[in-house]
Design a protein around this motif. Structure first.
Motif, short mmCIF file in Angstrom:
data_model
loop_
_atom_site.label_atom_id
_atom_site.label_comp_id
_atom_site.label_asym_id
_atom_site.label_seq_id
_atom_site.Cartn_x
_atom_site.Cartn_y
_atom_site.Cartn_z
N LYS A 60 3.00 9.64 1.21
CA LYS A 60 1.55 9.74 1.01
C LYS A 60 0.87 8.43 0.64
O LYS A 60 -0.28 8.21 0.99
CB LYS A 60 1.23 10.78 -0.09
N VAL A 61 1.58 7.55 -0.08
CA VAL A 61 0.96 6.30 -0.53
C VAL A 61 1.33 5.13 0.37
O VAL A 61 0.45 4.40 0.85
CB VAL A 61 1.35 6.00 -2.01
N HIS A 62 2.61 4.95 0.65
CA HIS A 62 3.05 3.81 1.46
C HIS A 62 2.40 3.73 2.84
O HIS A 62 2.11 2.62 3.30
CB HIS A 62 4.57 3.81 1.60
N PRO A 63 2.16 4.83 3.55
CA PRO A 63 1.59 4.72 4.89
C PRO A 63 0.11 4.31 4.94
O PRO A 63 -0.40 4.01 6.02
CB PRO A 63 1.74 6.14 5.47
N ILE A 64 -0.57 4.29 3.82
CA ILE A 64 -2.00 3.94 3.84
C ILE A 64 -2.14 2.48 4.26
O ILE A 64 -1.51 1.59 3.67
CB ILE A 64 -2.64 4.19 2.46
N PRO A 65 -2.96 2.22 5.27
CA PRO A 65 -3.16 0.84 5.71
C PRO A 65 -3.68 -0.04 4.58
O PRO A 65 -4.61 0.33 3.86
CB PRO A 65 -4.21 0.96 6.82
#
Length: 80
Positions: A60-65
């Protein structure tokens, strides 16, 4: 529900966009603060008792650009 804090280092100029996306798209988000120091943001999430914290941050957090690095803080007891 258990609170989890995640410090987030962002790519230059992306902190506000990352914060906005966390608030708008990650339902477990309680609060997001801009900070000074080694990390740009401090986010507070509430997860279910049986939710996997590592999987949550990874999916949920790491994939945010704009997210470059994270540091997760697990809490034990709140004092009032």
């Amino acid at each position: 529900m258990k609170p989890v804090f995640v410090q987030i280092k962002c790519e230059l100029g992306r902190a506000y966009a990352v914060a906005d996306q966390l608030v708008q798209e990650v339902e477990q988000t309680s609060e997001v603060y801009s900070t000074s120091g080694h990390y740009d943001l401090l986010a507070k999430f509430y997860l279910g008792a049986d939710e996997d914290i590592g999987r949550f941050v990874n999916e949920k957090v790491h994939p945010i650009p704009g997210v470059r690095d994270t540091f997760t803080i697990i809490t034990f007891k709140a004092f009032a």
